[in-house]
Design a protein around this motif. Sequence first.
Motif, PDB file in Angstrom:
ATOM      1  N   ASP A 160      40.343  52.342  44.258  1.00 57.03           N
ATOM      2  CA  ASP A 160      40.156  50.914  44.034  1.00 57.03           C
ATOM      3  C   ASP A 160      41.026  50.412  42.889  1.00 57.03           C
ATOM      4  N   CYS A 161      41.246  49.098  42.891  1.00 56.38           N
ATOM      5  CA  CYS A 161      41.918  48.432  41.780  1.00 56.38           C
ATOM      6  C   CYS A 161      41.092  47.200  41.414  1.00 56.38           C
ATOM      7  N   ARG A 162      40.770  47.060  40.120  1.00 56.58           N
ATOM      8  CA  ARG A 162      39.993  45.923  39.630  1.00 56.58           C
ATOM      9  C   ARG A 162      40.758  45.299  38.470  1.00 56.58           C
ATOM     10  N   LEU A 163      41.193  44.049  38.658  1.00 55.66           N
ATOM     11  CA  LEU A 163      41.927  43.325  37.633  1.00 55.66           C
ATOM     12  C   LEU A 163      41.111  42.104  37.227  1.00 55.66           C
ATOM     13  N   ASP A 164      40.704  42.048  35.965  1.00 53.22           N
ATOM     14  CA  ASP A 164      39.932  40.906  35.499  1.00 53.22           C
ATOM     15  C   ASP A 164      40.832  39.692  35.283  1.00 53.22           C
ATOM     16  N   MET A 165      40.207  38.570  34.992  1.00 51.68           N
ATOM     17  CA  MET A 165      40.916  37.289  34.898  1.00 51.68           C
ATOM     18  C   MET A 165      42.067  37.337  33.894  1.00 51.68           C
ATOM     19  N   TRP A 166      43.105  36.571  34.222  1.00 52.04           N
ATOM     20  CA  TRP A 166      44.282  36.410  33.379  1.00 52.04           C
ATOM     21  C   TRP A 166      45.160  37.652  33.290  1.00 52.04           C
ATOM     22  N   CYS A 167      44.926  38.663  34.089  1.00 51.53           N
ATOM     23  CA  CYS A 167      45.833  39.817  34.101  1.00 51.53           C
ATOM     24  C   CYS A 167      47.185  39.414  34.682  1.00 51.53           C
ATOM     25  N   ASP A 168      48.230  40.118  34.266  1.00 45.51           N
ATOM     26  CA  ASP A 168      49.581  39.838  34.746  1.00 45.51           C
ATOM     27  C   ASP A 168      50.254  41.154  35.112  1.00 45.51           C
ATOM     28  N   ALA A 191      40.211  46.140  46.569  1.00 46.25           N
ATOM     29  CA  ALA A 191      40.752  45.465  45.394  1.00 46.25           C
ATOM     30  C   ALA A 191      39.844  44.310  44.997  1.00 46.25           C
ATOM     31  N   TYR A 192      39.683  44.144  43.671  1.00 46.23           N
ATOM     32  CA  TYR A 192      38.882  43.066  43.096  1.00 46.23           C
ATOM     33  C   TYR A 192      39.779  42.344  42.094  1.00 46.23           C
ATOM     34  N   ILE A 193      40.205  41.129  42.428  1.00 46.18           N
ATOM     35  CA  ILE A 193      41.188  40.406  41.638  1.00 46.18           C
ATOM     36  C   ILE A 193      40.533  39.157  41.060  1.00 46.18           C
ATOM     37  N   GLY A 194      40.450  39.090  39.727  1.00 41.12           N
ATOM     38  CA  GLY A 194      39.811  37.966  39.064  1.00 41.12           C
ATOM     39  C   GLY A 194      40.653  36.704  39.087  1.00 41.12           C
ATOM     40  N   GLU A 195      40.066  35.599  38.655  1.00 36.22           N
ATOM     41  CA  GLU A 195      40.763  34.314  38.696  1.00 36.22           C
ATOM     42  C   GLU A 195      41.940  34.278  37.737  1.00 36.22           C
ATOM     43  N   PRO A 220      35.242  37.037  41.438  1.00 36.71           N
ATOM     44  CA  PRO A 220      34.550  38.325  41.251  1.00 36.71           C
ATOM     45  C   PRO A 220      34.082  38.503  39.811  1.00 36.71           C
ATOM     46  N   MET A 221      33.010  39.240  39.643  1.00 35.99           N
ATOM     47  CA  MET A 221      32.507  39.552  38.296  1.00 35.99           C
ATOM     48  C   MET A 221      33.572  40.309  37.507  1.00 35.99           C
ATOM     49  N   PRO A 222      33.777  39.949  36.239  1.00 32.52           N
ATOM     50  CA  PRO A 222      34.752  40.684  35.423  1.00 32.52           C
ATOM     51  C   PRO A 222      34.280  42.120  35.198  1.00 32.52           C
ATOM     52  N   THR A 223      34.751  43.005  36.021  1.00 31.22           N
ATOM     53  CA  THR A 223      34.202  44.361  36.117  1.00 31.22           C
ATOM     54  C   THR A 223      34.269  45.126  34.810  1.00 31.22           C
ATOM     55  N   ILE A 224      35.416  45.114  34.167  1.00 33.32           N
ATOM     56  CA  ILE A 224      35.583  45.884  32.933  1.00 33.32           C
ATOM     57  C   ILE A 224      34.614  45.405  31.862  1.00 33.32           C
ATOM     58  N   VAL A 225      34.509  44.080  31.714  1.00 33.21           N
ATOM     59  CA  VAL A 225      33.622  43.532  30.697  1.00 33.21           C
ATOM     60  C   VAL A 225      32.183  43.964  30.961  1.00 33.21           C
ATOM     61  N   ALA A 230      44.524  48.454  51.368  1.00 35.62           N
ATOM     62  CA  ALA A 230      44.133  49.164  52.593  1.00 35.62           C
ATOM     63  C   ALA A 230      42.708  48.838  53.012  1.00 35.62           C
ATOM     64  N   GLY A 231      41.852  48.430  52.068  1.00 32.44           N
ATOM     65  CA  GLY A 231      40.457  48.107  52.377  1.00 32.44           C
ATOM     66  C   GLY A 231      40.177  46.630  52.254  1.00 32.44           C
ATOM     67  N   ASP A 232      39.046  46.300  51.579  1.00 31.65           N
ATOM     68  CA  ASP A 232      38.628  44.907  51.413  1.00 31.65           C
ATOM     69  C   ASP A 232      39.259  44.307  50.160  1.00 31.65           C
ATOM     70  N   LEU A 233      39.428  42.975  50.195  1.00 30.06           N
ATOM     71  CA  LEU A 233      39.997  42.239  49.064  1.00 30.06           C
ATOM     72  C   LEU A 233      39.023  41.154  48.626  1.00 30.06           C
ATOM     73  N   ASP A 234      38.613  41.216  47.372  1.00 23.14           N
ATOM     74  CA  ASP A 234      37.741  40.213  46.760  1.00 23.14           C
ATOM     75  C   ASP A 234      38.584  39.509  45.712  1.00 23.14           C
ATOM     76  N   ILE A 235      38.867  38.217  45.914  1.00 23.01           N
ATOM     77  CA  ILE A 235      39.885  37.559  45.104  1.00 23.01           C
ATOM     78  C   ILE A 235      39.371  36.239  44.556  1.00 23.01           C
ATOM     79  N   GLY A 236      39.726  35.932  43.305  1.00 19.13           N
ATOM     80  CA  GLY A 236      39.254  34.733  42.633  1.00 19.13           C
ATOM     81  C   GLY A 236      40.158  33.533  42.836  1.00 19.13           C
ATOM     82  N   ASP A 237      39.822  32.435  42.139  1.00 23.56           N
ATOM     83  CA  ASP A 237      40.575  31.184  42.230  1.00 23.56           C
ATOM     84  C   ASP A 237      41.869  31.271  41.429  1.00 23.56           C
TER      85      ASP A 237
END
Length: 285
Positions: free
Chosen positions: A64-72, A83-87, A124-129, A98-105
């Motif tokens: 999996d890959c989880r990127l919280d908001m404002w990542c670049d 993948a979980y991609i924050g706003e 998505p919930m900010p996973t790391i926080v 390859a799997g599901d994508l949960d993506i923010g605004d």
Amino acid sequence: MAFSRDPLDELIVPDGTETQERDVVTDGDVLVGGRSTVEFGVRGRNVLAGEGAEFGGAIEADGDCRLDMWCDVAENVLVGQDAYIGERVHVGGRLKVAGDLDIGDDVEIEEGFEANGWIVIRNPMPTIVFLFVYLKHLLLIGEDDTAQQLVSELLEDDADDADTEPLVIPQNATVGDDAWRVSTPATIGDNCRLHGNVRAETIDVGTSCNIFGSLRARGDIFVGDGTRIHGDVTTRNGDVEVGADARVLGDVSCGDLELGPDAEVDGTIRAAGEITMGTTEREQE
């Protein structure tokens, strides 16, 4: 990973980690604290990044890959599972999941994205926080076993990977070809090959490593057996131990200096205290 303290209060480079051209490559997970800058790309099992983390290359995650908001991310993000991609995340290349994508605004993906599973557009919930606030709470109330179980469930794919430590980059760190710069202790495992100067509170380097840069710390520095440091080793207020058959291709400046059997220092030694040769403190223990 040992959870006797905040899981992001130390730079941890697991055994066998390498910098290969423009990427940091490790067999386990990659955890990057908020507002950190990783000038390399990263390749690992699961990749989790906190708010505002920046990557100078691509991300390749087998899991999996989880990127919280404002990542670049400057280049592609390739994900083997979900993948979980924050706003307000920015991806300079293509996002392929390859799997599901949960993506923010307000997510910007310059070369488009594709996912083989479900695509859900929300925040998505900010996973790391959430993960590390919850872990810190568990540790404060003495629930060490529960914290370890939580991390095992989130970060380990199967029993075969249970002993693989993650690569942990603390908050507000800078990691690049020029320097690995943190305000925390740094622990580098065995058989690592890294490019860049290491700057930390204390530094512990394992055996049979090649560090193409200098080591500088406020406190103690340990260099493991058979390791090569292609630069100076300097501590402001601590001591230095150099293990058996290790070599420092530069100067050493410290308080006390302990040199193991067949250890070498190619440059000038400046020790304010004692110099001991033949046996290091760790060998005595």
